[in-house]
Design an enzyme around this catalytic site. Structure first.
Site, PDB file in Angstrom:
ATOM      1  N   ARG A 163      -2.855  18.957 -22.382  1.00 24.21           N
ATOM      2  CA  ARG A 163      -2.022  19.451 -23.474  1.00 24.21           C
ATOM      3  C   ARG A 163      -1.151  18.319 -24.020  1.00 24.21           C
ATOM      4  NH1 ARG A 163      -1.591  23.235 -19.199  1.00 24.21           N
ATOM      5  NH2 ARG A 163      -2.465  25.297 -19.681  1.00 24.21           N
ATOM      6  N   LYS A 187       2.133  23.623 -17.233  1.00 25.12           N
ATOM      7  CA  LYS A 187       3.105  24.686 -17.468  1.00 25.12           C
ATOM      8  C   LYS A 187       3.756  25.098 -16.157  1.00 25.12           C
ATOM      9  CE  LYS A 187       1.042  26.669 -21.653  1.00 25.12           C
ATOM     10  NZ  LYS A 187       0.476  27.894 -22.272  1.00 25.12           N
ATOM     11  N   HIS A 257      -4.299  20.219 -30.036  1.00 19.32           N
ATOM     12  CA  HIS A 257      -4.991  21.294 -29.318  1.00 19.32           C
ATOM     13  C   HIS A 257      -6.480  21.297 -29.616  1.00 19.32           C
ATOM     14  CE1 HIS A 257      -5.580  25.092 -27.258  1.00 19.32           C
ATOM     15  NE2 HIS A 257      -6.284  25.493 -28.297  1.00 19.32           N
ATOM     16  N   ARG A 260      -8.285  19.209 -27.187  1.00 18.43           N
ATOM     17  CA  ARG A 260      -8.425  19.959 -25.938  1.00 18.43           C
ATOM     18  C   ARG A 260      -9.574  20.965 -26.059  1.00 18.43           C
ATOM     19  NH1 ARG A 260      -5.376  21.849 -21.407  1.00 18.43           N
ATOM     20  NH2 ARG A 260      -5.171  24.117 -21.233  1.00 18.43           N
ATOM     21  N   HIS A 283      -5.627  26.131 -16.378  1.00 17.39           N
ATOM     22  CA  HIS A 283      -5.447  27.555 -16.654  1.00 17.39           C
ATOM     23  C   HIS A 283      -5.206  28.322 -15.363  1.00 17.39           C
ATOM     24  CE1 HIS A 283      -7.811  27.312 -20.706  1.00 17.39           C
ATOM     25  NE2 HIS A 283      -6.535  27.057 -20.863  1.00 17.39           N
ATOM     26  N   TYR A 292     -13.087  29.267 -24.797  1.00 15.30           N
ATOM     27  CA  TYR A 292     -13.793  28.050 -25.174  1.00 15.30           C
ATOM     28  C   TYR A 292     -15.309  28.187 -25.036  1.00 15.30           C
ATOM     29  CZ  TYR A 292      -9.148  25.991 -24.755  1.00 15.30           C
ATOM     30  OH  TYR A 292      -7.812  25.714 -24.902  1.00 15.30           O
TER      31      TYR A 292
END
Length: 314
Positions: A163, A187, A257, A260, A283, A292
């Site tokens: 990211r 994150k 993004h 990515r 994730h 995706y």
């Protein structure tokens, strides 16, 4: 207006600010959300608080029922705000009321039975392998520190799928030159290790030689710096990627993004399994990674139709 009225309004504002501040502390310290996410959530809750004050004078955030929230949703739609944006704002509100529920400031969330508004599924088309080849092997980058930094940023994002915020926070100490990996803080401060291609390691080493010449007391240990020696920032990374992508594609989406997204699509098309891609992207669930797979499915259909003997349109 009377003095007492202004005092009343001031006290009401303080009440809201006190709740919002404690909510922000919860998001930052317990949920480990980024400050960007924290500000977004807080802004939505504050906007809702202003709405109920204007429409329902004696109503507090803690006393809200779903009927009031529905009135707010209707007002947002009437303003022309998309269903997707409304859903995001309601998600902020839901997080806030879950916090109040957890801290026993309310006994039930007014959003417990809320269903998200329907939104059209937008399929983002990734860049092709040829477009990425042009981006990395054909177009010329300036013969300068910034030019080499920009190329490394683009290649690192496409090679790892990290990211934008993760790239900005990369530390010099997170690079393992022998193991050819890089440590990424994702994150909620969750760390993961991503493998690096051998040629990327060589480019990082060459970049670091020039980086040493512009290091300032403000640089710290961040990998990517501005020409003044400060760490790079969100809008700068966006401008870099948007500028170079504009030179090689007519696609409207030219954001970090999308690199990515392109990374995930290309390695899935090349045979990587979904769980591996999930780990590489950082994730928490496969559901996030599955967005995706649409391009991979398109490739699969193409191969199937081209190979099956019953396909008369081969």
């Amino acid at each position: 207006m009377s003095y007492d009225f202004f005092i009343f309004i001031f006290i009401e504002i303080l009440k809201h600010l006190s709740i919002i501040q404690s909510y922000q502390d919860y998001l930052l310290l317990e949920k480990k959300y980024s400050r960007h996410t924290l500000l977004g959530y807080s802004h939505d809750v504050i906007a809702f608080g202003q709405f109920i004050k204007e429409q329902f004078d004696d109503c507090e955030l803690k006393d809200v029922n779903y009927s009031l929230i529905r009135s707010w949703i209707v007002s947002l739609i009437d303003q022309g705000i998309s269903h997707q944006s409304v859903n995001r704002k309601v998600a902020s509100l839901k997080s806030f009321y879950n916090y109040l529920l957890k801290t026993e400031q309310i006994t039930a969330s007014p959003l417990v039975k809320h269903k998200a508004l329907k939104t059209p599924k937008i399929v983002q088309v990734p860049y092709s392998i040829n477009e990425m080849k042009v981006l990395l092997d054909t177009i010329e980058y300036p013969d300068s520190f910034e030019g080499r930094r920009d190329r490394l940023i683009i290649e690192l994002m496409y090679s790892t799928g990290m990211r934008r915020a993760e790239l900005i926070d990369l530390e010099l100490g997170g690079i393992d030159y022998f193991g050819k990996t890089i440590k990424v803080k994702g994150k909620r401060n969750k760390e993961r290790i991503i493998p690096l291609l051998p040629e990327l390691i060589d480019k990082i080493k060459k970049y670091l030689i020039e980086r040493e010449q512009i290091v300032s007391i403000h640089s710290g240990s961040r990998l990517f710096l501005t020409k003044k020696g400060d760490k790079v920032y969100d809008t700068l990374v966006y401008r870099i990627i948007n500028s170079y992508l504009s030179a090689i594609t007519e696609k409207k989406k030219r954001s970090p993004h999308m690199l990515r997204h392109t990374f995930a699509t290309h390695i899935l098309n090349s045979g990587a399994d979904l769980n591996s891609v999930k780990e590489l992207l950082g994730h928490s669930s496969l559901a996030s990674t599955q967005v995706y797979t649409h391009s991979s499915l398109a490739e699969l259909k193409k191969a199937y139709q081209g190979a099956h003997p019953r396909n008369k349109k081969k």
